[in-house]
Write an enzyme that holds these catalytic residues in place. Sequence first.
Site, PDB file in Angstrom:
ATOM      1  N   ALA A 314      93.898  54.009  61.532  1.00  0.00           N
ATOM      2  CA  ALA A 314      92.642  54.494  60.713  1.00  0.00           C
ATOM      3  C   ALA A 314      91.778  55.541  60.996  1.00  0.00           C
ATOM      4  CB  ALA A 314      91.408  53.203  60.630  1.00  0.00           C
ATOM      5  N   HIS A 439      80.458  55.014  88.949  1.00  0.00           N
ATOM      6  CA  HIS A 439      80.958  53.893  89.555  1.00  0.00           C
ATOM      7  C   HIS A 439      80.167  52.706  89.527  1.00  0.00           C
ATOM      8  CE1 HIS A 439      83.252  52.026  92.709  1.00  0.00           C
ATOM      9  NE2 HIS A 439      81.960  51.779  93.114  1.00  0.00           N
TER      10      HIS A 439
HETATM   11  P1  FAD Z   1      94.240  51.960  53.189  1.00  0.00           P
HETATM   12  O1  FAD Z   1      93.375  51.442  54.103  1.00  0.00           O
HETATM   13  O2  FAD Z   1      95.597  51.144  53.089  1.00  0.00           O
HETATM   14  O3  FAD Z   1      93.303  52.189  51.870  1.00  0.00           O
HETATM   15  C1  FAD Z   1      94.008  52.459  50.615  1.00  0.00           C
HETATM   16  C2  FAD Z   1      93.235  52.022  49.767  1.00  0.00           C
HETATM   17  O4  FAD Z   1      93.766  52.554  48.396  1.00  0.00           O
HETATM   18  C3  FAD Z   1      93.372  50.442  49.601  1.00  0.00           C
HETATM   19  O5  FAD Z   1      92.229  49.873  49.167  1.00  0.00           O
HETATM   20  C4  FAD Z   1      94.239  50.374  48.165  1.00  0.00           C
HETATM   21  O6  FAD Z   1      93.775  49.131  47.568  1.00  0.00           O
HETATM   22  C5  FAD Z   1      93.588  51.720  47.484  1.00  0.00           C
HETATM   23  N1  FAD Z   1      94.765  51.953  46.346  1.00  0.00           N
HETATM   24  C6  FAD Z   1      96.043  52.042  46.483  1.00  0.00           C
HETATM   25  N2  FAD Z   1      96.374  52.825  45.537  1.00  0.00           N
HETATM   26  C7  FAD Z   1      95.464  52.731  44.439  1.00  0.00           C
HETATM   27  C8  FAD Z   1      95.343  53.114  43.254  1.00  0.00           C
HETATM   28  N3  FAD Z   1      96.270  53.721  42.378  1.00  0.00           N
HETATM   29  N4  FAD Z   1      94.256  53.004  42.488  1.00  0.00           N
HETATM   30  C9  FAD Z   1      93.256  52.641  43.281  1.00  0.00           C
HETATM   31  N5  FAD Z   1      93.162  52.222  44.430  1.00  0.00           N
HETATM   32  C10 FAD Z   1      94.359  52.239  45.255  1.00  0.00           C
HETATM   33  N6  FAD Z   1      94.839  51.096  62.553  1.00  0.00           N
HETATM   34  C11 FAD Z   1      94.102  51.570  63.804  1.00  0.00           C
HETATM   35  O7  FAD Z   1      93.728  52.738  63.737  1.00  0.00           O
HETATM   36  N7  FAD Z   1      93.272  50.577  64.683  1.00  0.00           N
HETATM   37  C12 FAD Z   1      93.748  49.405  64.442  1.00  0.00           C
HETATM   38  O8  FAD Z   1      93.439  48.623  65.327  1.00  0.00           O
HETATM   39  C13 FAD Z   1      94.538  48.753  63.320  1.00  0.00           C
HETATM   40  N8  FAD Z   1      95.139  47.650  63.351  1.00  0.00           N
HETATM   41  C14 FAD Z   1      95.682  47.284  62.091  1.00  0.00           C
HETATM   42  C15 FAD Z   1      95.991  45.878  62.135  1.00  0.00           C
HETATM   43  C16 FAD Z   1      96.648  45.343  61.019  1.00  0.00           C
HETATM   44  C17 FAD Z   1      97.007  43.982  60.889  1.00  0.00           C
HETATM   45  C18 FAD Z   1      97.301  46.260  59.967  1.00  0.00           C
HETATM   46  C19 FAD Z   1      97.906  45.563  58.878  1.00  0.00           C
HETATM   47  C20 FAD Z   1      96.814  47.782  60.016  1.00  0.00           C
HETATM   48  C21 FAD Z   1      96.152  48.268  61.238  1.00  0.00           C
HETATM   49  N9  FAD Z   1      95.808  49.480  61.514  1.00  0.00           N
HETATM   50  C22 FAD Z   1      95.104  49.668  62.374  1.00  0.00           C
HETATM   51  C23 FAD Z   1      96.261  50.455  60.643  1.00  0.00           C
HETATM   52  C24 FAD Z   1      95.112  50.899  59.618  1.00  0.00           C
HETATM   53  O9  FAD Z   1      94.794  49.925  58.841  1.00  0.00           O
HETATM   54  C25 FAD Z   1      95.785  51.977  58.435  1.00  0.00           C
HETATM   55  O10 FAD Z   1      96.267  53.015  59.208  1.00  0.00           O
HETATM   56  C26 FAD Z   1      94.444  52.590  57.850  1.00  0.00           C
HETATM   57  O11 FAD Z   1      94.043  51.519  56.936  1.00  0.00           O
HETATM   58  C27 FAD Z   1      94.882  53.668  56.653  1.00  0.00           C
HETATM   59  O12 FAD Z   1      93.979  53.720  56.063  1.00  0.00           O
HETATM   60  P2  FAD Z   1      94.174  54.711  54.367  1.00  0.00           P
HETATM   61  O13 FAD Z   1      92.670  54.986  54.189  1.00  0.00           O
HETATM   62  O14 FAD Z   1      95.129  55.710  54.557  1.00  0.00           O
HETATM   63  O15 FAD Z   1      94.739  53.555  53.587  1.00  0.00           O
END
Ligand code: FAD
Length: 462
Positions: A314, A439
């Site tokens: 994230a 510390h």
């Molecule tokens: P996303 O968060 O996937 O967001 C993309 C958004 O785009 C979504 O809401 C989707 O619905 C929307 N979308 C897609 N296509 C379209 C379209 N055509 N039109 C409109 N909307 C669309 N990362 C960390 O850094 N720390 C953690 O502790 C961590 N824990 C995790 C735990 C789990 C269980 C999972 C599954 C993932 C975890 N991650 C963690 C990974 C993290 O969630 C992702 O790396 C991060 O969410 C990526 O962000 P993003 O904005 O690229 O995409």
Amino acid sequence: MSKYDVAVLGAGPGGYVAAIRAATLGAKTCIIENKYIGGTCLNVGCIPSKALLHTSEMFHQMTESADFGIACTTPKLDYTKVMARTRTVVKQLTGGVEQLLKARKVDIIMGTGRLKQAGQIEVTAADGATQTVAAQNIIIATGSRVVQPKAFPFDGKYVVTTNETTTSDYLPNDILIVGGGIIGCEFATIYSELGRKVTIVEMMPSLCPGLDKEIASQIARSLKKRGVEVLTGSKITSMKVDGETVVAEVEGKPTVKAGMALVAIGRAPVVEDIGLEALGIAMDKQIIKVDARCQTSAPGIYAIGDCACRYQYAHVASRMGIVAAENAAGHKASDDLRVFPAAVYTHPEVGSCGLSESEAREQHGDAVKVAKFPLTASGMARAFGDTQGMIKIIALEKTGEILGATCIGPHSTDVVHEIVLAMKHELTIDELAETIHAHPTFSEAVGEAAELWLGKAIHTIG
Ligand code: FAD
């Protein structure tokens, strides 16, 4: 047709951060989202999983409280309440993000977006209504989705993905986890701490492939200590649901039976059906190809986060969001993502940055020097009764240039940031050692590790 300076496609931690930054810089901005504000991270990823991890840690600590002189009757789990709290946390944060977007006057458009032509996105709402959004600059932030191979009979209750385990109240006694990567290990931590019988099946020879080998084996050890059966180098050959039981055949091993199977074998970038081909946007294998400015091969189109980066974090998505937004709003920004923290929230947790020990040795051979400060020598770890772990620092022997670090132990995902900052700004190991650390803290172990590296350790013989 609505007209914007910047349109962001996807409202995850990449997209919403990009939209806020673009609007803060004065760009007329909209964000298009088809499911949930906050994306995977806030709704079914980082946040609910960390709320669950904190709960399981509390539960587990209560079972061991007698060691601290606290007599506590056996704690009782109400998983419906656990999930209700988790949902509240998610709601607070997603609601907060929506408010932040509105406060910056970002227009939120709910619907599925598809690039129509340069500077235009067609948005289809849930009811089928369409509209075209025009924007001078577009930031693609469509993220990733769970991989669901057909070989697994996904049904949303017994054979599930993290989309269900972060949202559902169902918690059987025996749980099979397919995939021993970071996410699989985090859920093995949650379930084993909540007293469930957990089996992890991982195809690779060790858990968390990609992580420092020594640290990955510590994770495996801690899971086994809590009763998790770890089957590495193992492959599931078939899986079926028989009544309320998942039956999985594992090559060369006894059949595994469980009340639920979580399949956590990776996430695929969302790059299909968003119109990339029509605009001839170049790909790098499965992800959108971008440069250090997050610019794609098409002018005025940027891509960020899981759809454009192989590091699925994230905070990496958010950093890319800021870089893309700055450029889209007419400023200059870039990041080669050379240094960023990677976090694994198992117990003990892991924070790392830069090269692992084996990567450093591969790249720099004998020029590398490694120091490992054990948490058994940390006053704070002793006070907490949690001395599993170490701070491992890897640097070039001649110059003290820090190549990487891996911290394992309590609060390591926070502790690592000091080394991230040091690496980002090219501080040497001497400079880290000269920094006064409070510390007792877990962070002071970083200073101790630097002193150990220099051969001047105080609290360990080395
Ligand atoms: P996303 O968060 O996937 O967001 C993309 C958004 O785009 C979504 O809401 C989707 O619905 C929307 N979308 C897609 N296509 C379209 C379209 N055509 N039109 C409109 N909307 C669309 N990362 C960390 O850094 N720390 C953690 O502790 C961590 N824990 C995790 C735990 C789990 C269980 C999972 C599954 C993932 C975890 N991650 C963690 C990974 C993290 O969630 C992702 O790396 C991060 O969410 C990526 O962000 P993003 O904005 O690229 O995409």
